[in-house]
Design a protein around this motif. Structure first.
Motif, PDB file in Angstrom:
ATOM      1  N   HIS A  85     -29.265  12.310 -64.462  1.00  0.00           N
ATOM      2  CA  HIS A  85     -29.999  13.538 -64.187  1.00  0.00           C
ATOM      3  C   HIS A  85     -30.100  14.334 -65.471  1.00  0.00           C
ATOM      4  O   HIS A  85     -29.645  13.887 -66.513  1.00  0.00           O
ATOM      5  N   LEU A 103     -21.819  13.316 -57.447  1.00  0.00           N
ATOM      6  CA  LEU A 103     -23.126  13.625 -56.911  1.00  0.00           C
ATOM      7  C   LEU A 103     -23.697  12.460 -56.115  1.00  0.00           C
ATOM      8  O   LEU A 103     -24.229  12.639 -55.024  1.00  0.00           O
ATOM      9  N   TRP A 106     -21.855  12.214 -52.933  1.00  0.00           N
ATOM     10  CA  TRP A 106     -22.200  13.339 -52.074  1.00  0.00           C
ATOM     11  C   TRP A 106     -23.531  13.096 -51.381  1.00  0.00           C
ATOM     12  O   TRP A 106     -23.656  13.267 -50.168  1.00  0.00           O
ATOM     13  N   SER A 107     -24.522  12.657 -52.153  1.00  0.00           N
ATOM     14  CA  SER A 107     -25.853  12.478 -51.564  1.00  0.00           C
ATOM     15  C   SER A 107     -25.858  11.351 -50.533  1.00  0.00           C
ATOM     16  O   SER A 107     -26.502  11.452 -49.499  1.00  0.00           O
ATOM     17  N   ILE A 110     -24.134  12.802 -47.386  1.00  0.00           N
ATOM     18  CA  ILE A 110     -25.001  13.745 -46.672  1.00  0.00           C
ATOM     19  C   ILE A 110     -26.074  12.998 -45.888  1.00  0.00           C
ATOM     20  O   ILE A 110     -26.321  13.280 -44.723  1.00  0.00           O
ATOM     21  N   ALA A 111     -26.682  12.023 -46.538  1.00  0.00           N
ATOM     22  CA  ALA A 111     -27.746  11.262 -45.885  1.00  0.00           C
ATOM     23  C   ALA A 111     -27.191  10.538 -44.664  1.00  0.00           C
ATOM     24  O   ALA A 111     -27.760  10.624 -43.575  1.00  0.00           O
ATOM     25  N   GLN A 118     -31.856   4.855 -46.852  1.00  0.00           N
ATOM     26  CA  GLN A 118     -32.517   4.713 -48.151  1.00  0.00           C
ATOM     27  C   GLN A 118     -32.579   6.018 -48.934  1.00  0.00           C
ATOM     28  O   GLN A 118     -33.652   6.433 -49.369  1.00  0.00           O
ATOM     29  N   PRO A 119     -31.455   6.662 -49.110  1.00  0.00           N
ATOM     30  CA  PRO A 119     -31.484   7.945 -49.812  1.00  0.00           C
ATOM     31  C   PRO A 119     -31.747   7.803 -51.308  1.00  0.00           C
ATOM     32  O   PRO A 119     -31.285   6.866 -51.950  1.00  0.00           O
ATOM     33  N   GLU A 120     -32.517   8.736 -51.770  1.00  0.00           N
ATOM     34  CA  GLU A 120     -32.876   8.841 -53.181  1.00  0.00           C
ATOM     35  C   GLU A 120     -32.682  10.307 -53.486  1.00  0.00           C
ATOM     36  O   GLU A 120     -33.021  11.145 -52.644  1.00  0.00           O
ATOM     37  N   HIS A 121     -32.186  10.673 -54.625  1.00  0.00           N
ATOM     38  CA  HIS A 121     -32.048  12.111 -54.854  1.00  0.00           C
ATOM     39  C   HIS A 121     -32.572  12.531 -56.215  1.00  0.00           C
ATOM     40  O   HIS A 121     -32.571  11.772 -57.173  1.00  0.00           O
ATOM     41  N   PHE A 122     -33.053  13.761 -56.236  1.00  0.00           N
ATOM     42  CA  PHE A 122     -33.598  14.320 -57.455  1.00  0.00           C
ATOM     43  C   PHE A 122     -32.812  15.569 -57.761  1.00  0.00           C
ATOM     44  O   PHE A 122     -32.751  16.476 -56.936  1.00  0.00           O
ATOM     45  N   VAL A 123     -32.213  15.582 -58.903  1.00  0.00           N
ATOM     46  CA  VAL A 123     -31.382  16.715 -59.289  1.00  0.00           C
ATOM     47  C   VAL A 123     -31.721  17.150 -60.698  1.00  0.00           C
ATOM     48  O   VAL A 123     -31.816  16.321 -61.601  1.00  0.00           O
ATOM     49  N   GLU A 124     -31.958  18.425 -60.872  1.00  0.00           N
ATOM     50  CA  GLU A 124     -32.168  18.946 -62.209  1.00  0.00           C
ATOM     51  C   GLU A 124     -31.391  20.251 -62.308  1.00  0.00           C
ATOM     52  O   GLU A 124     -31.419  21.059 -61.383  1.00  0.00           O
TER      53      GLU A 124
ATOM     54  N   LEU B  87     -32.704  17.730 -47.237  1.00  0.00           N
ATOM     55  CA  LEU B  87     -32.707  16.302 -47.000  1.00  0.00           C
ATOM     56  C   LEU B  87     -34.039  16.080 -46.300  1.00  0.00           C
ATOM     57  O   LEU B  87     -34.257  16.561 -45.195  1.00  0.00           O
ATOM     58  N   ARG B  90     -39.076  11.037 -46.214  1.00  0.00           N
ATOM     59  CA  ARG B  90     -40.242  10.782 -47.065  1.00  0.00           C
ATOM     60  C   ARG B  90     -41.407  10.228 -46.262  1.00  0.00           C
ATOM     61  O   ARG B  90     -42.500  10.037 -46.782  1.00  0.00           O
ATOM     62  N   PHE B 122     -31.639  22.368 -58.869  1.00  0.00           N
ATOM     63  CA  PHE B 122     -32.583  21.977 -57.848  1.00  0.00           C
ATOM     64  C   PHE B 122     -32.218  20.580 -57.400  1.00  0.00           C
ATOM     65  O   PHE B 122     -32.159  19.677 -58.220  1.00  0.00           O
ATOM     66  N   VAL B 123     -31.983  20.453 -56.141  1.00  0.00           N
ATOM     67  CA  VAL B 123     -31.566  19.168 -55.598  1.00  0.00           C
ATOM     68  C   VAL B 123     -32.362  18.866 -54.341  1.00  0.00           C
ATOM     69  O   VAL B 123     -32.483  19.725 -53.467  1.00  0.00           O
ATOM     70  N   GLU B 124     -32.929  17.702 -54.289  1.00  0.00           N
ATOM     71  CA  GLU B 124     -33.610  17.286 -53.065  1.00  0.00           C
ATOM     72  C   GLU B 124     -33.213  15.846 -52.810  1.00  0.00           C
ATOM     73  O   GLU B 124     -33.198  15.029 -53.725  1.00  0.00           O
ATOM     74  N   ILE B 125     -32.892  15.558 -51.576  1.00  0.00           N
ATOM     75  CA  ILE B 125     -32.598  14.178 -51.226  1.00  0.00           C
ATOM     76  C   ILE B 125     -33.732  13.695 -50.332  1.00  0.00           C
ATOM     77  O   ILE B 125     -34.083  14.368 -49.371  1.00  0.00           O
ATOM     78  N   PHE B 126     -34.310  12.570 -50.708  1.00  0.00           N
ATOM     79  CA  PHE B 126     -35.373  11.999 -49.898  1.00  0.00           C
ATOM     80  C   PHE B 126     -34.861  10.706 -49.280  1.00  0.00           C
ATOM     81  O   PHE B 126     -34.142   9.955 -49.921  1.00  0.00           O
ATOM     82  N   GLY B 127     -35.245  10.482 -48.045  1.00  0.00           N
ATOM     83  CA  GLY B 127     -34.824   9.259 -47.383  1.00  0.00           C
ATOM     84  C   GLY B 127     -35.659   9.049 -46.142  1.00  0.00           C
ATOM     85  O   GLY B 127     -36.710   9.668 -45.986  1.00  0.00           O
ATOM     86  N   LEU B 128     -35.208   8.180 -45.271  1.00  0.00           N
ATOM     87  CA  LEU B 128     -35.914   7.962 -44.007  1.00  0.00           C
ATOM     88  C   LEU B 128     -35.059   8.535 -42.890  1.00  0.00           C
ATOM     89  O   LEU B 128     -33.883   8.200 -42.773  1.00  0.00           O
TER      90      LEU B 128
END
Lengths: 145, 145
Positions: A85, A103, A106-107, A110-111, A118-124, B87, B90, B122-128
């Motif tokens: 990240h 992280l 954690w993600s 949470i998922a 299929q969690p993917e995470h974007f963190v900045e 969370l 997608r 900024f954190v976003e987790i994407f999944g199904l």
DNA sequence: CTGGCACATGATAATGATTGTCATGTTCTT
DNA sequence: AAGAACATGACAATCATTATCATGTGCCAG
């Protein structure tokens, strides 16, 4: 098996190399527009559309990664490894790659907790880098607003 | 002087209330364009620019929060509390608010470690989501590609 | 070496989200 | 009721990004 249909003829062309070289020189994120302007300023002849296409291709190839700025512009940076990240200076744009097993776990947790797969995470993380922090402190005295 | 310059006269107008009401009805993120179209479809007379301005104002006021989609469009959702993340499915866009002290600490630590100040993350987790996971599994058998 | 083919390029037009403008409407204060 | 301050709505302007299309370029077969 000798037929390789996924990778066809020419790929890493001169202009894509130009983009890549440029990204290697800086350690900040650059937008397609900035990249294009910078290359033109150096006298290179490269079209804006080519820069966009090049960046897209480089991203898909996993050679660079992108981050959207708060106003929606896509910016790119050469990336070294698989997953990481960024810690980005909101003033000068300097970016540092950071890693965090915490992280990732954690993600995933949470998922799973919410039944998401299929969690993917974007963190900045955005902040002020040491230099900009100092500069900001100096300007404080002369700040009218 | 009893003049209160920070909060002035009218604020939460009819059209802003419309936007808010609409966001209360759904639990997905909506873009300004979608919101505008939906309201017009219901027969409301509201301008696109007003929707944009309303959303901006609501965001600044901390009443809604926004997330950029991967193609750069800003989407908004009513949010309840101070600080949280999302969370997001997608596939169907369903979003769940999540909290994580671990994350807050992690980001503070990372920033401090690199000398960055005023960290924001900024954190976003994407999944199904569960439903879409099931649906995806069913479609697997008929998937040609 | 040469022709052909597939992909890349570059200029420009098109798209689409967002913001600016400005005259008019609304609402609150006095 | 009048005036000030903000909000609205229609439309134009902006800006990043994508599509188009004719041309260029490098690689392969012969």
């Amino acid at each position: 098996m000798s037929t390789d249909q996924t990778s066809s003829r020419p790929r890493l062309t001169r202009q894509r190399q130009l983009i890549l070289d440029r990204l290697d020189q800086v350690d900040t994120f650059l937008s397609a527009q900035q990249l294009h302007a910078a290359l033109r300023a150096e006298g290179e002849t490269i079209g804006l559309a080519t820069v966009y296409r090049g960046l897209q291709w480089l991203e898909e190839a996993g050679i660079v990664d992108s981050v959207r700025t708060t106003d929606g512009e896509a910016t790119y940076r050469r990336c070294s490894m698989a997953h990481h990240h960024h810690l980005i200076c909101r003033r000068c744009g300097r970016a540092v790659e950071v890693h965090g097993e915490v992280l990732e776990e954690w993600s995933r947790a949470i998922a799973a907790e919410h039944g998401f797969t299929q969690p993917e995470h974007f963190v900045e993380i955005f902040g002020l880098c040491p230099e900009c922090t100092t500069r900001a402190a100096q300007n404080e005295s002369s700040d009218s607003l």
